[in-house]
Write an enzyme that holds these catalytic residues in place. Sequence first.
Site, PDB file in Angstrom:
ATOM      1  N   ASN A  45       0.930   4.898  -0.638  1.00  0.00           N
ATOM      2  CA  ASN A  45       2.315   4.878  -1.114  1.00  0.00           C
ATOM      3  C   ASN A  45       3.233   5.402  -0.012  1.00  0.00           C
ATOM      4  O   ASN A  45       2.876   6.325   0.737  1.00  0.00           O
ATOM      5  CB  ASN A  45       2.493   5.651  -2.430  1.00  0.00           C
ATOM      6  N   GLU A  47       7.071   6.667   0.193  1.00  0.00           N
ATOM      7  CA  GLU A  47       8.262   7.016  -0.595  1.00  0.00           C
ATOM      8  C   GLU A  47       9.527   6.951   0.269  1.00  0.00           C
ATOM      9  O   GLU A  47       9.468   6.774   1.492  1.00  0.00           O
ATOM     10  CB  GLU A  47       8.072   8.406  -1.212  1.00  0.00           C
ATOM     11  N   CYS A  56       4.331   1.342  -3.735  1.00  0.00           N
ATOM     12  CA  CYS A  56       3.049   1.912  -4.150  1.00  0.00           C
ATOM     13  C   CYS A  56       1.933   1.502  -3.191  1.00  0.00           C
ATOM     14  O   CYS A  56       2.049   0.505  -2.463  1.00  0.00           O
ATOM     15  CB  CYS A  56       2.676   1.406  -5.537  1.00  0.00           C
ATOM     16  N   GLU A  58      -0.987   0.187  -3.893  1.00  0.00           N
ATOM     17  CA  GLU A  58      -1.617  -1.103  -4.208  1.00  0.00           C
ATOM     18  C   GLU A  58      -0.817  -2.251  -3.608  1.00  0.00           C
ATOM     19  O   GLU A  58      -1.363  -3.213  -3.077  1.00  0.00           O
ATOM     20  CB  GLU A  58      -1.702  -1.304  -5.726  1.00  0.00           C
ATOM     21  N   CYS A  87       0.537   1.115 -11.560  1.00  0.00           N
ATOM     22  CA  CYS A  87       1.746   0.960 -12.374  1.00  0.00           C
ATOM     23  C   CYS A  87       1.930  -0.513 -12.770  1.00  0.00           C
ATOM     24  O   CYS A  87       1.233  -1.404 -12.275  1.00  0.00           O
ATOM     25  CB  CYS A  87       2.971   1.459 -11.601  1.00  0.00           C
ATOM     26  N   CYS A  90       2.679  -3.020  -9.902  1.00  0.00           N
ATOM     27  CA  CYS A  90       1.486  -3.343  -9.106  1.00  0.00           C
ATOM     28  C   CYS A  90       0.552  -4.263  -9.877  1.00  0.00           C
ATOM     29  O   CYS A  90      -0.020  -5.198  -9.306  1.00  0.00           O
ATOM     30  CB  CYS A  90       0.764  -2.059  -8.686  1.00  0.00           C
TER      31      CYS A  90
END
Length: 133
Positions: A45, A47, A56, A58, A87, A90
Amino acid sequence: MNDNTIRELIDAAIAVSKLAYAPYSDYHVGAALLSSDGHIFTGCNVENASYPATICAERTALVKAVSEGQRRFSAIVVVTRNGGFPCGICRQMLYEFAPDLRVIIANTKGEILDDMPLRELLAKGFGPASLEA
Ligand code: THU
């Protein structure tokens, strides 16, 4: 898929989770995506101070793979400290390419906590087939 491959995916996901850029959540995620021809693509990830701009782990792995010419995938390992699941965004992105993807959830100790098909995580998903006449 044999146990060695799964172990290799877990190790790769743990390693990349250490590269996560997560100064806001301090929640490090690592993903290792296995293409159907046996290559591993990793992602963490990343940010952003503008929080919604975060990507993210994935999706990082997925866009790396697709941009390297891969479109078929058989498994993904997602590693977090506590066994978090992918999530919704994803799940949707992965479903586009691999509705039958095997999703393995592990922790940073390398323990497998869950193992299930993406179709179960995204029931009645909307994908390319949904756009057919
Ligand atoms: N995160 C992922 O990398 N993958 C997911 O599927 C869930 C959430 C990241 C995004 C953010 O950097 C942090 O975890 C907390 O939400």
